[in-house]
Design a protein around this motif. Structure first.
Motif, PDB file in Angstrom:
ATOM      1  N   PHE A 216      12.138  38.431  28.122  1.00  0.00           N
ATOM      2  CA  PHE A 216      12.973  39.549  28.554  1.00  0.00           C
ATOM      3  C   PHE A 216      13.373  39.398  30.018  1.00  0.00           C
ATOM      4  O   PHE A 216      14.543  39.588  30.387  1.00  0.00           O
ATOM      5  CB  PHE A 216      12.229  40.867  28.341  1.00  0.00           C
ATOM      6  N   VAL A 217      12.402  39.030  30.852  1.00  0.00           N
ATOM      7  CA  VAL A 217      12.700  38.813  32.273  1.00  0.00           C
ATOM      8  C   VAL A 217      13.665  37.645  32.437  1.00  0.00           C
ATOM      9  O   VAL A 217      14.597  37.698  33.246  1.00  0.00           O
ATOM     10  CB  VAL A 217      11.399  38.569  33.063  1.00  0.00           C
ATOM     11  N   ALA A 218      13.454  36.585  31.641  1.00  0.00           N
ATOM     12  CA  ALA A 218      14.358  35.431  31.710  1.00  0.00           C
ATOM     13  C   ALA A 218      15.772  35.812  31.296  1.00  0.00           C
ATOM     14  O   ALA A 218      16.755  35.315  31.867  1.00  0.00           O
ATOM     15  CB  ALA A 218      13.832  34.304  30.823  1.00  0.00           C
ATOM     16  N   MET A 219      15.894  36.716  30.316  1.00  0.00           N
ATOM     17  CA  MET A 219      17.228  37.126  29.887  1.00  0.00           C
ATOM     18  C   MET A 219      17.928  37.933  30.971  1.00  0.00           C
ATOM     19  O   MET A 219      19.163  37.858  31.109  1.00  0.00           O
ATOM     20  CB  MET A 219      17.159  37.923  28.584  1.00  0.00           C
ATOM     21  N   VAL A 220      17.177  38.716  31.740  1.00  0.00           N
ATOM     22  CA  VAL A 220      17.790  39.440  32.857  1.00  0.00           C
ATOM     23  C   VAL A 220      18.458  38.450  33.796  1.00  0.00           C
ATOM     24  O   VAL A 220      19.592  38.660  34.257  1.00  0.00           O
ATOM     25  CB  VAL A 220      16.731  40.273  33.613  1.00  0.00           C
ATOM     26  N   LYS A 221      17.765  37.351  34.080  1.00  0.00           N
ATOM     27  CA  LYS A 221      18.341  36.336  34.976  1.00  0.00           C
ATOM     28  C   LYS A 221      19.498  35.600  34.307  1.00  0.00           C
ATOM     29  O   LYS A 221      20.536  35.353  34.930  1.00  0.00           O
ATOM     30  CB  LYS A 221      17.259  35.355  35.407  1.00  0.00           C
ATOM     31  N   ASP A 222      19.318  35.243  33.037  1.00  0.00           N
ATOM     32  CA  ASP A 222      20.376  34.500  32.346  1.00  0.00           C
ATOM     33  C   ASP A 222      21.599  35.362  32.058  1.00  0.00           C
ATOM     34  O   ASP A 222      22.668  34.821  31.767  1.00  0.00           O
ATOM     35  CB  ASP A 222      19.837  33.918  31.033  1.00  0.00           C
ATOM     36  N   SER A 223      21.444  36.680  32.134  1.00  0.00           N
ATOM     37  CA  SER A 223      22.615  37.533  31.936  1.00  0.00           C
ATOM     38  C   SER A 223      23.663  37.295  33.014  1.00  0.00           C
ATOM     39  O   SER A 223      24.839  37.627  32.834  1.00  0.00           O
ATOM     40  CB  SER A 223      22.205  39.014  31.926  1.00  0.00           C
ATOM     41  N   SER A 224      23.243  36.701  34.137  1.00  0.00           N
ATOM     42  CA  SER A 224      24.203  36.379  35.199  1.00  0.00           C
ATOM     43  C   SER A 224      25.211  35.339  34.737  1.00  0.00           C
ATOM     44  O   SER A 224      26.299  35.211  35.316  1.00  0.00           O
ATOM     45  CB  SER A 224      23.470  35.873  36.442  1.00  0.00           C
ATOM     46  N   LEU A 225      24.878  34.594  33.680  1.00  0.00           N
ATOM     47  CA  LEU A 225      25.796  33.572  33.173  1.00  0.00           C
ATOM     48  C   LEU A 225      27.055  34.182  32.561  1.00  0.00           C
ATOM     49  O   LEU A 225      28.072  33.497  32.439  1.00  0.00           O
ATOM     50  CB  LEU A 225      25.087  32.698  32.134  1.00  0.00           C
ATOM     51  N   VAL A 226      26.983  35.460  32.177  1.00  0.00           N
ATOM     52  CA  VAL A 226      28.168  36.072  31.575  1.00  0.00           C
ATOM     53  C   VAL A 226      29.299  36.187  32.588  1.00  0.00           C
ATOM     54  O   VAL A 226      30.447  36.433  32.218  1.00  0.00           O
ATOM     55  CB  VAL A 226      27.842  37.459  30.972  1.00  0.00           C
ATOM     56  N   SER A 227      28.987  35.995  33.863  1.00  0.00           N
ATOM     57  CA  SER A 227      30.029  36.065  34.889  1.00  0.00           C
ATOM     58  C   SER A 227      31.058  34.952  34.722  1.00  0.00           C
ATOM     59  O   SER A 227      32.200  35.095  35.182  1.00  0.00           O
ATOM     60  CB  SER A 227      29.403  35.978  36.290  1.00  0.00           C
ATOM     61  N   VAL A 228      30.678  33.851  34.055  1.00  0.00           N
ATOM     62  CA  VAL A 228      31.639  32.751  33.863  1.00  0.00           C
ATOM     63  C   VAL A 228      32.755  33.171  32.914  1.00  0.00           C
ATOM     64  O   VAL A 228      33.803  32.524  32.878  1.00  0.00           O
ATOM     65  CB  VAL A 228      30.937  31.473  33.333  1.00  0.00           C
ATOM     66  N   LEU A 229      32.539  34.234  32.142  1.00  0.00           N
ATOM     67  CA  LEU A 229      33.570  34.749  31.250  1.00  0.00           C
ATOM     68  C   LEU A 229      34.374  35.878  31.900  1.00  0.00           C
ATOM     69  O   LEU A 229      35.255  36.453  31.268  1.00  0.00           O
ATOM     70  CB  LEU A 229      32.944  35.266  29.952  1.00  0.00           C
ATOM     71  N   GLY A 230      34.041  36.184  33.140  1.00  0.00           N
ATOM     72  CA  GLY A 230      34.747  37.258  33.831  1.00  0.00           C
ATOM     73  C   GLY A 230      34.183  38.631  33.558  1.00  0.00           C
ATOM     74  O   GLY A 230      34.803  39.629  33.938  1.00  0.00           O
ATOM     75  N   VAL A 231      33.028  38.715  32.893  1.00  0.00           N
ATOM     76  CA  VAL A 231      32.391  40.012  32.644  1.00  0.00           C
ATOM     77  C   VAL A 231      31.902  40.569  33.977  1.00  0.00           C
ATOM     78  O   VAL A 231      31.241  39.866  34.754  1.00  0.00           O
ATOM     79  CB  VAL A 231      31.226  39.860  31.652  1.00  0.00           C
ATOM     80  N   ALA A 232      32.196  41.826  34.233  1.00  0.00           N
ATOM     81  CA  ALA A 232      31.957  42.415  35.556  1.00  0.00           C
ATOM     82  C   ALA A 232      30.502  42.831  35.742  1.00  0.00           C
ATOM     83  O   ALA A 232      30.193  44.022  35.928  1.00  0.00           O
ATOM     84  CB  ALA A 232      32.888  43.604  35.775  1.00  0.00           C
ATOM     85  N   ASP A 233      29.595  41.858  35.721  1.00  0.00           N
ATOM     86  CA  ASP A 233      28.200  42.151  36.026  1.00  0.00           C
ATOM     87  C   ASP A 233      27.986  41.978  37.530  1.00  0.00           C
ATOM     88  O   ASP A 233      28.940  41.825  38.302  1.00  0.00           O
ATOM     89  CB  ASP A 233      27.282  41.227  35.226  1.00  0.00           C
TER      90      ASP A 233
END
Length: 271
Positions: free
Chosen positions: A203-220
């Motif tokens: 779960f903690v790793a997914m919080v960090k990997d969620s930053s990868l969605v920025s490559v799709l332009g998702v406004a995180d």
């Protein structure tokens, strides 16, 4: 004979004191600087997306992972081999590559197949044609994280279920419990002790990997930080705040999960 030196049962968490002190100093610095306050306020707009993507993707990945684990432990060779194929293939693909594949290859293929399957209904005017743009980049990112992490979570569930003694399952069978009752009342409560720590790590790793969605332009958080830094040229200040926010999220979650594990151990010991 000389007495052996005593070893403390638990080291004092000096690292946590140091981390908390650094967080407080950083918070004071942010509050006392107009520039850092502006950057912090801007990046907070992406916090909801980061948390939302993580929670939704992790819930879906856990459900799919549990299903894959049960398939891997099934008496059916077809189900076992299917689950093993999925886990081994997906675990061999980097999350970033999977993200790109789902977003720009998998979704168009799915849309084409969906439209082909529903062509008769579409011809009768019962359904509209599905377009690739109808599936947002946000949901493509969620799907990619779900697929990627489900393979790892499946192994966590499988190991936890296998850690339960076979004798207890046989005793439950002798008592006439159904397979679902055995799983819910006997297997899962005991497997939770083994499952919770690695599941928390995922779960903690997914919080960090969620930053990868920025490559799709998702406004995180990461995407907003990237856009802000590119427009203001305040790279140091922006990415320092980005790192600060992720550290607050991940360290806070880690501490909460450790507290939950401790409570569960104390509850089991009392029982």
């Amino acid at each position: 004979m000389s007495a052996r030196p005593s070893v403390p049962a638990r080291d004092f968490p000096w690292w946590l004191v140091a981390a908390a002190a650094m967080a407080i100093v950083a918070a004071v610095g942010i509050a006392s600087s107009d520039l850092y306050t502006q950057v912090f306020t801007t990046l907070l707009k992406g916090l909801g997306i980061t948390i939302g993507v993580t929670l939704i993707a992790f819930a879906l990945a856990s459900a799919l992972g549990l299903l894959l684990a049960l398939m891997a432990l099934s008496s059916s060779v077809v189900l076992r081999q299917t689950a093993r194929f999925y886990v081994e293939i997906v675990r061999g693909i980097p999350i970033l590559v999977l993200l790109f594949w789902i977003a720009f290859a998998g979704v168009p293929v799915f849309v084409a197949g969906w439209n082909a399957a529903l062509a008769p209904l579409r011809g009768a005017g019962l359904v509209d044609e599905l377009l690739v743009r109808d599936i947002s980049l946000l949901w493509r990112a969620v799907i990619a994280l779900t697929i990627g992490y489900s393979a790892f979570i499946a192994e966590v569930f499988r190991a936890g279920i296998l850690s339960v003694e076979a004798g207890q399952i046989e005793a439950a069978k002798a008592l006439g419990l159904s397979p679902f009752q055995r799983f819910r009342l006997i297997v899962m409560p005991q497997a939770l002790r083994t499952i919770l720590p690695p599941l928390g790590n995922d779960f903690v790793a997914m919080v960090k990997d969620s930053s990868l969605v920025s490559v799709l332009g998702v406004a995180d958080i990461t995407q907003i930080g990237k856009v802000y830094a590119a427009g203001s040229f305040r790279f140091f200040e922006t990415y320092s705040i980005v790192a600060y926010l992720y550290l607050i999220l991940t360290v806070g979650l880690s501490l909460a999960l450790r507290g939950l594990e401790k409570r569960l151990r104390q509850g089991q010991a009392a029982a």
